[in-house]
Design a protein around this motif. Structure first.
Motif, PDB file in Angstrom:
ATOM      1  N   SER A  16       0.818  -1.212   0.000  1.00 47.15           N
ATOM      2  CA  SER A  16       0.000   0.000   0.000  1.00 47.15           C
ATOM      3  C   SER A  16       0.851   1.260   0.000  1.00 47.15           C
ATOM      4  O   SER A  16       0.348   2.337  -0.288  1.00 47.15           O
ATOM      5  CB  SER A  16      -0.919   0.010   1.214  1.00 47.15           C
ATOM      6  OG  SER A  16      -0.148   0.002   2.398  1.00 47.15           O
ATOM      7  N   TYR A  17       2.106   1.149   0.326  1.00 46.40           N
ATOM      8  CA  TYR A  17       2.985   2.315   0.369  1.00 46.40           C
ATOM      9  C   TYR A  17       3.587   2.631  -0.996  1.00 46.40           C
ATOM     10  O   TYR A  17       4.187   3.684  -1.168  1.00 46.40           O
ATOM     11  CB  TYR A  17       4.115   2.085   1.367  1.00 46.40           C
ATOM     12  CG  TYR A  17       4.964   0.889   1.028  1.00 46.40           C
ATOM     13  CD1 TYR A  17       6.073   1.015   0.218  1.00 46.40           C
ATOM     14  CD2 TYR A  17       4.637  -0.378   1.498  1.00 46.40           C
ATOM     15  CE1 TYR A  17       6.841  -0.068  -0.122  1.00 46.40           C
ATOM     16  CE2 TYR A  17       5.405  -1.468   1.170  1.00 46.40           C
ATOM     17  CZ  TYR A  17       6.501  -1.312   0.360  1.00 46.40           C
ATOM     18  OH  TYR A  17       7.245  -2.396   0.028  1.00 46.40           O
ATOM     19  N   ILE A  21       5.182   6.306  -3.187  1.00 49.92           N
ATOM     20  CA  ILE A  21       6.551   6.392  -3.698  1.00 49.92           C
ATOM     21  C   ILE A  21       6.542   6.659  -5.198  1.00 49.92           C
ATOM     22  O   ILE A  21       7.261   7.520  -5.695  1.00 49.92           O
ATOM     23  CB  ILE A  21       7.324   5.091  -3.390  1.00 49.92           C
ATOM     24  CG1 ILE A  21       7.491   4.948  -1.889  1.00 49.92           C
ATOM     25  CG2 ILE A  21       8.667   5.076  -4.104  1.00 49.92           C
ATOM     26  CD1 ILE A  21       8.088   3.619  -1.476  1.00 49.92           C
ATOM     27  N   PHE A  22       5.693   5.929  -5.936  1.00 49.94           N
ATOM     28  CA  PHE A  22       5.727   6.022  -7.391  1.00 49.94           C
ATOM     29  C   PHE A  22       5.075   7.286  -7.939  1.00 49.94           C
ATOM     30  O   PHE A  22       5.457   7.750  -9.003  1.00 49.94           O
ATOM     31  CB  PHE A  22       5.062   4.794  -8.025  1.00 49.94           C
ATOM     32  CG  PHE A  22       5.943   3.578  -8.021  1.00 49.94           C
ATOM     33  CD1 PHE A  22       7.212   3.633  -8.550  1.00 49.94           C
ATOM     34  CD2 PHE A  22       5.501   2.394  -7.475  1.00 49.94           C
ATOM     35  CE1 PHE A  22       8.040   2.534  -8.548  1.00 49.94           C
ATOM     36  CE2 PHE A  22       6.319   1.283  -7.455  1.00 49.94           C
ATOM     37  CZ  PHE A  22       7.585   1.350  -7.990  1.00 49.94           C
ATOM     38  N   VAL A  23       4.102   7.841  -7.244  1.00 45.09           N
ATOM     39  CA  VAL A  23       3.443   9.049  -7.756  1.00 45.09           C
ATOM     40  C   VAL A  23       4.417  10.218  -7.856  1.00 45.09           C
ATOM     41  O   VAL A  23       4.501  10.863  -8.908  1.00 45.09           O
ATOM     42  CB  VAL A  23       2.193   9.383  -6.909  1.00 45.09           C
ATOM     43  CG1 VAL A  23       1.697  10.789  -7.212  1.00 45.09           C
ATOM     44  CG2 VAL A  23       1.099   8.374  -7.176  1.00 45.09           C
ATOM     45  N   VAL A  29      10.209  13.390 -10.649  1.00 42.54           N
ATOM     46  CA  VAL A  29      11.595  12.988 -10.904  1.00 42.54           C
ATOM     47  C   VAL A  29      11.793  12.585 -12.354  1.00 42.54           C
ATOM     48  O   VAL A  29      12.726  13.062 -13.010  1.00 42.54           O
ATOM     49  CB  VAL A  29      12.003  11.845  -9.944  1.00 42.54           C
ATOM     50  CG1 VAL A  29      13.397  11.356 -10.249  1.00 42.54           C
ATOM     51  CG2 VAL A  29      11.891  12.306  -8.506  1.00 42.54           C
ATOM     52  N   LEU A  30      10.940  11.738 -12.868  1.00 42.01           N
ATOM     53  CA  LEU A  30      11.096  11.262 -14.249  1.00 42.01           C
ATOM     54  C   LEU A  30      10.996  12.399 -15.268  1.00 42.01           C
ATOM     55  O   LEU A  30      11.857  12.509 -16.145  1.00 42.01           O
ATOM     56  CB  LEU A  30      10.074  10.157 -14.528  1.00 42.01           C
ATOM     57  CG  LEU A  30      10.272   9.357 -15.803  1.00 42.01           C
ATOM     58  CD1 LEU A  30      11.589   8.613 -15.768  1.00 42.01           C
ATOM     59  CD2 LEU A  30       9.127   8.386 -15.992  1.00 42.01           C
TER      60      LEU A  30
END
Length: 48
Positions: A16-17, A21-23, A29-30
């Motif tokens: 669930s974490y 992190i990915f958002v 960042v990307l």
């Protein structure tokens, strides 16, 4: 019965974490890395 006891403890819980992190990675960042690379590539003198 096959258990996940050989995996680290954090990998056995529901992830669930990962969205928190990915958002930011996908949203900030990307694109920042991509635009910085494109700017440096475009501003070079010997593109072609």
């Amino acid at each position: 019965m096959l258990t996940a006891s050989f995996l680290p403890l954090i990998l056995t819980y529901p992830a669930s974490y990962l969205s928190s992190i990915f958002v930011p990675v996908i949203g900030w960042v990307l694109p920042s890395v991509t635009f910085a690379f494109l700017l440096l590539y475009i501003e070079r003198d010997d593109i072609g």
